[in-house]
Design an enzyme around this catalytic site. Structure first.
Site, mmCIF file in Angstrom:
data_model
loop_
_atom_site.group_PDB
_atom_site.id
_atom_site.type_symbol
_atom_site.label_atom_id
_atom_site.label_comp_id
_atom_site.label_asym_id
_atom_site.label_seq_id
_atom_site.Cartn_x
_atom_site.Cartn_y
_atom_site.Cartn_z
ATOM 1 N N ARG A 57 2.190 40.662 -29.117
ATOM 2 C CA ARG A 57 2.477 42.059 -28.760
ATOM 3 C C ARG A 57 1.457 42.990 -29.421
ATOM 4 O O ARG A 57 0.620 42.548 -30.201
ATOM 5 C CB ARG A 57 3.911 42.420 -29.145
ATOM 6 C CG ARG A 57 4.225 41.962 -30.571
ATOM 7 C CD ARG A 57 5.170 42.820 -31.281
ATOM 8 N NE ARG A 57 4.687 44.173 -31.424
ATOM 9 C CZ ARG A 57 3.771 44.553 -32.320
ATOM 10 N NH1 ARG A 57 3.215 43.690 -33.163
ATOM 11 N NH2 ARG A 57 3.389 45.805 -32.382
ATOM 12 N N GLY A 58 1.573 44.298 -29.095
ATOM 13 C CA GLY A 58 0.599 45.265 -29.590
ATOM 14 C C GLY A 58 -0.503 45.385 -28.537
ATOM 15 O O GLY A 58 -1.017 44.363 -28.053
ATOM 16 N N ALA A 59 -0.849 46.613 -28.178
ATOM 17 C CA ALA A 59 -1.714 46.827 -27.003
ATOM 18 C C ALA A 59 -3.049 46.066 -27.048
ATOM 19 O O ALA A 59 -3.352 45.288 -26.134
ATOM 20 C CB ALA A 59 -1.924 48.327 -26.796
ATOM 21 N N GLN A 70 10.096 46.085 -34.853
ATOM 22 C CA GLN A 70 8.700 45.767 -35.209
ATOM 23 C C GLN A 70 8.339 46.336 -36.581
ATOM 24 O O GLN A 70 7.515 45.773 -37.296
ATOM 25 C CB GLN A 70 7.740 46.316 -34.152
ATOM 26 C CG GLN A 70 7.764 45.569 -32.830
ATOM 27 C CD GLN A 70 8.719 46.193 -31.844
ATOM 28 O OE1 GLN A 70 9.723 46.787 -32.211
ATOM 29 N NE2 GLN A 70 8.405 46.060 -30.563
ATOM 30 N N ASP A 88 -0.330 52.893 -26.669
ATOM 31 C CA ASP A 88 -0.360 51.813 -25.675
ATOM 32 C C ASP A 88 -1.121 52.202 -24.421
ATOM 33 O O ASP A 88 -1.702 51.355 -23.743
ATOM 34 C CB ASP A 88 1.056 51.376 -25.319
ATOM 35 C CG ASP A 88 1.652 50.561 -26.464
ATOM 36 O OD1 ASP A 88 2.169 51.169 -27.415
ATOM 37 O OD2 ASP A 88 1.526 49.325 -26.421
ATOM 38 N N ASN A 132 3.423 55.524 -26.373
ATOM 39 C CA ASN A 132 3.526 54.613 -27.527
ATOM 40 C C ASN A 132 4.998 54.230 -27.702
ATOM 41 O O ASN A 132 5.864 54.697 -26.960
ATOM 42 C CB ASN A 132 2.962 55.282 -28.789
ATOM 43 C CG ASN A 132 2.823 54.298 -29.945
ATOM 44 O OD1 ASN A 132 2.284 53.196 -29.758
ATOM 45 N ND2 ASN A 132 3.306 54.642 -31.120
ATOM 46 N N LYS A 133 5.256 53.384 -28.668
ATOM 47 C CA LYS A 133 6.614 52.853 -28.890
ATOM 48 C C LYS A 133 7.674 53.946 -28.845
ATOM 49 O O LYS A 133 7.475 55.030 -29.402
ATOM 50 C CB LYS A 133 6.634 52.132 -30.253
ATOM 51 C CG LYS A 133 7.952 51.523 -30.664
ATOM 52 C CD LYS A 133 8.547 50.594 -29.619
ATOM 53 C CE LYS A 133 7.607 49.490 -29.193
ATOM 54 N NZ LYS A 133 8.047 48.820 -27.931
#
Ligand code: MRU
Length: 341
Positions: free
Chosen positions: A51-53, A190, A231, A241-242
């Site tokens: 995960r993570g862009a 996260q 993201d 973003n998140k």
């Protein structure tokens, strides 16, 4: 002698398969996945094992290579692009990386070799970007001692040192910091699971807070700056973003503290005019009904589970990229960094 943990390598291509630290198991267990098809990598991305862009972009780039080593045909190349692009919709880096590898391999005699060269180039660019963002962001935030961050933006989210967490680590190395407030980042935690794991390895002073504590802490003057990743950044500077990021931006603006977004230019989607065009991933409601294997509510409770939100550009103090800083964040400054040195 104090032994420091080795730097985190969240994904690596071993010449045949993609190896990835299964992030769903952290911080309790460090287990490596061996992924030998594009479908297996897409599945790992969907369930947030990877995960993570920027990291999902690099993983997907190597997934195309893995697939072409099994089946070196244009049909396999097209199928791999499709399955990987569909894994998650919000992070720009996924389609960016897959399309780059697809474009580089198409029409070549040695499809897998051409794809590998492009995947390696993308990974090298992201590694360099991480260091450049860390340096630029640390300079921008010089003097800030109490940083608040959201979700996970370190080496588990991007090649190298990460994005926002790389900025914080660099600031700490240059000037020292008092503390990093890490939000839990419900529903998948996260922050609580991954950022805390990274902060301990980095030996940075930190405190975990529940998401709902952030606004009050900021309002009470307990935070010097909020630093987050992204993201997808639209051409006008709106930032996806998140989920929870927008609320942090509101609190930061009210308290007149900097709200800094950090991300490589691979996260900027010039074809997306504004945040309203960004697809926000809606995930399984089951993630909201529970947390880390505990059931939190009545089993058939109706839930909404948007994984991201959009913060308008006007609320972002600065966008730190590897090609420079957009400040204020708007169409012209975003265009300038995209076309930058
Ligand atoms: O759903 P996730 O864990 O992939 O979300 C990640 C984030 O929102 C990060 O802040 C973002 O990818 C930027 S940091 C590399």
């Amino acid at each position: 002698m104090v032994t420091r943990p080795a730097p985190v390598v969240a994904v690596r291509f071993d010449g045949g398969a993609l190896r990835a630290l299964d992030q769903t198991l952290l911080p309790w267990e460090e287990r490596e996945l061996v992924l030998d098809s594009a479908a297996a990598v897409a599945e790992a991305i969907k369930r947030l094992a990877i995960r993570g862009a920027p990291l999902i972009g690099v993983a997907a780039a190597y997934a195309v290579v893995v697939e072409l080593q099994r089946d070196p045909t244009e049909a396999a190349l097209d199928r791999a692009r499709q399955v990987l692009r569909e894994a998650r919709p919000t992070a720009a880096n996924l389609a960016y990386a897959v399309d780059r590898v697809h474009g580089a391999a198409t029409g070549q005699n040695q499809l897998a070799t051409a794809a590998l060269e492009e995947a390696q180039a993308i990974e090298a660019e992201e590694l360099e970007a991480s260091d450049k963002m860390a340096a630029a962001g640390a300079e921008l935030l010089s003097g800030a001692r109490r940083l608040l961050t959201h979700c996970n933006t370190g080496a588990l989210a991007a090649p190298g040192r990460g994005t926002a967490l790389a900025v914080i680590a660099e600031l700490a190395a240059r000037e020292g910091i008092e503390t990093v407030f890490a939000t839990e980042s419900r529903p998948l935690l996260q922050g609580a699971r991954l950022t805390v794991w990274e902060l301990r390895r980095l030996e940075l002073p930190h405190a975990l807070i529940v998401d709902s504590a952030a606004a009050g802490l900021i309002a009470a003057g307990g935070v010097d700056a909020v630093v987050v990743g992204c993201d997808r950044v639209a051409a006008n500077g709106d930032v996806a973003n998140k989920v929870g990021t927008y609320g942090l931006a509101l609190a930061a603006r009210e308290a007149r503290i900097p709200f800094v977004v950090t991300g490589p230019t691979s996260t900027i989607d010039a074809g997306c005019r504004s945040g309203s065009e960004i697809t926000i991933e809606e995930r399984d409601p089951e993630e909201v009904r529970g947390a880390a294997s505990a059931q939190l509510t009545i089993s058939d409770t109706s839930c909404r589970n948007p994984a991201f939100d959009v913060t308008p550009a006007r609320m972002v103090t600065a966008l730190v990229t590897e090609r420079g800083i957009a400040r204020p964040v708007d169409g012209p400054t975003v265009r300038a960094v995209v076309g930058g040195p």
